[in-house]
Design a protein around this motif. Structure first.
Motif: not given
Ligand code: FE2
Ligand code: FES
Length: 534
Positions: A1, A353, A359, A364, A479
């Motif tokens: 995020m 998240n 992630h 991103h 996200d």
């Molecule tokens: Fe994220």
């Protein structure tokens, strides 16, 4: 995020300074403490500090043996005990040498010594001190290694637990009912697996989840004549200020014919319904009913307070706890941005998240993690009992703070770059607070606060707030498209925690905490009741 959006989004005009965690500064502090003792008290106090038994004789002899995880943990525990004892000895040595230096320099004693003798004695002491200091550094390094070892072993235990749960799931789908001992073992393992099953349409919020103080707005957004409509646990509320300037939170539905009150106005501390003009105080009492006789009417209100720049409400049925939590950034930080966003996802999914950093290099790629390589191993290191820890290899500390907050501190060594193994190695930091207020089954009100421990003038740059908001939205959008997709699948029966791996640790812990809370468990995992409520 948007955990680290500002790190790369900006080329900020700041310079690298001395580390905040300079050991020399630490030493100064220690001497200050030392100075408050009188001679006698000092001896007693230090005596207690050094009167610790040498633990080496008690260390289990395991050379050449294959240890199970519990024996290994026991060894690690002894290591830490030994290191503690060792560190005390190091400090004692330095203190004794320090006393010797004072003795040698004593003007009374000096009369009887030649300059040559004095020089020689001082040189020897200097050598011994240098040796003692080296020893302290070695001890420091040992402590770091021992802590890393502990964290690694905890990883192993967690991986093992996750593996057990996955195995239990497989057994559940393949084995037929049986009363054998094996099936009892499988049955036992099935219990914890339930905590990681997050699938199907979102259920109504559990009443236990409501018994917390929730931040719902920033104080700066609530002027004397403004109203902030919010949805909280599937009910519409409106916040406004009373005549005394204190905030109140009442149901956002007029008692007369259910018109939304926030479409009206605030007059002299009362909210006025735009339909027929009924007016309510902050505790929900109707004080004006134009064109008819005043009746005794009251709408629902909830406890509402203001603290440290935020408006808090208590939506639960239990009596509120006496103290409001504090969510201010650590000292040395200044708040630069406060942003509110309404998001089309359930708050649990948003928390999952936010509590995940692995992630970033995949999701991103247009914002803060642009150009990041994918590490061979991402770990979240945390005490076995905690909801906070730090990411490896990123210099980011993170905490889940019940019931719905994520706090993170990001180390920035250079503008736009994340560097160093941990936040303490970085000279400048960004602190973030994310509050994920449960609005409804598919909506979250996100309160985001960003603080920096550098570039204080930045907050006075015109339109900076808009820039921060723009960056935050950019990151969030990366996200959202994924989480919305997860949500759709979850509502159709997919388990969004189907196969957790080790870097999912913090998210898994959040889910375990929430499940235990909803089950009504007396002792919540990873935290104490005090920590949750204060
Ligand atoms: Fe994220
Ligand atoms: S609906 Fe509010 S006054 Fe009539």
């Amino acid at each position: 995020m948007n955990a680290i959006f500002t790190a790369s989004a900006l080329s900020l005009p700041f310079f690298l300074g001395a580390s905040k965690f300079d050991t020399r500064r630490d030493l100064k502090c220690r001497f200050k403490v030392f100075a408050v003792f009188g001679e006698e008290e000092k001896k007693n106090a230090w005596g207690a500090l050094f009167d610790v038994e040498d633990p080496r004789s008690k260390i289990p002899q395991n050379k050449g043996k294959v240890l199970d995880i519990y024996q290994a943990l026991e060894v690690a525990r002894h290591d830490i005990q030994y290191l503690d004892w060792r560190a005390r000895q190091d400090v004692l040595t330095i203190m004794l040498l320090h006393e010797k230096v004072v003795e040698v320099l004593n003007p009374l004693a000096r009369e009887y010594k030649s300059i040559g003798t004095l020089k020689k004695e001082l040189a020897e002491l200097q050598d011994e001190l240098a040796h003692a200091h080296r020893q302290v550094h070695i001890s420091e390094a040992r402590v770091t290694t021992a802590l890393d070892k502990l964290a690694y072993m905890e990883e192993l235990v967690n991986d093992r637990l996750l593996l057990d749960r996955s195995t239990a799931e497989i057994s559940q789908t393949t084995s037929s009912p049986s009363t054998s001992a094996n099936s009892l073992v499988t049955e036992k393992r099935r219990q914890p697996r339930k905590s990681l099953n997050v699938s199907g349409p979102v259920q109504s919020y559990h009443p236990h989840l409501k018994n917390f103080w929730y931040p719902v707005a920033f104080s700066s957004d609530l002027k004397d004549d403004t109203m902030i409509p919010i949805e909280c646990f599937e009910e519409p509320w409106v916040i406004f200020r009373g005549k005394d300037g204190k905030p109140g939170c009442v149901q956002n539905t007029c008692a007369h014919r259910a018109c939304p009150l926030h479409l009206g106005s605030v007059n002299e501390g009362r909210i006025q319904c735009p339909y027929h003009g009924w007016e309510y105080t902050t505790d929900g009492k109707c004080e004006k009913m134009p064109s008819t006789r005043l009746l005794n009417v009251k709408i629902k209100s909830v406890p509402c307070f203001e603290k440290e720049g935020m408006i808090w409400i208590w939506p639960g049925n239990d009596p509120p706890t006496a103290t409001l939590p504090s969510l201010l950034p650590p000292s040395g930080f200044e708040i630069h941005a406060e942003i509110v966003m309404e998001l089309p996802i359930e708050h649990g999914l948003l928390l999952d998240n936010l509590l995940d950093l692995a992630h970033a290099p995949f999701t991103h790629t247009s914002t803060f993690a642009k150009g990041w390589s994918v590490p061979s191993l991402v770990k979240f290191l945390t005490p076995a009992s905690g909801l906070q820890g730090y990411w490896d290899p990123y210099p980011i500390d993170m905490e889940f703070r019940p019931p719905c907050m994520v706090l993170s501190t990001i180390g920035i060594s250079k503008p736009g770059k994340l560097e160093g193994q941990n936040t303490r190695e970085c000279s400048t930091h960004l602190h973030q607070l994310h509050v994920c207020l449960p609005s409804s089954k598919q909506k979250t009100r996100l309160l985001y606060r960003m603080s920096l421990d550098f570039a204080p003038l930045l907050k006075h740059v015109p339109l900076m707030q808009y820039l921060w908001k723009h960056f935050a939205e950019q990151v969030l959008n990366e996200d959202l498209r994924l989480v919305v997709g997860q949500q759709e699948r979850m509502n159709n029966g997919a388990n969004v925690w189907n196969f957790p791996v080790s870097y999912d640790k913090l998210g898994v812990r959040y889910r375990m905490w929430r499940d235990a809370l909803e089950r009504g468990a007396k002792q919540l995992p990873f935290t104490s009741i005090d920590q949750i409520q204060n």
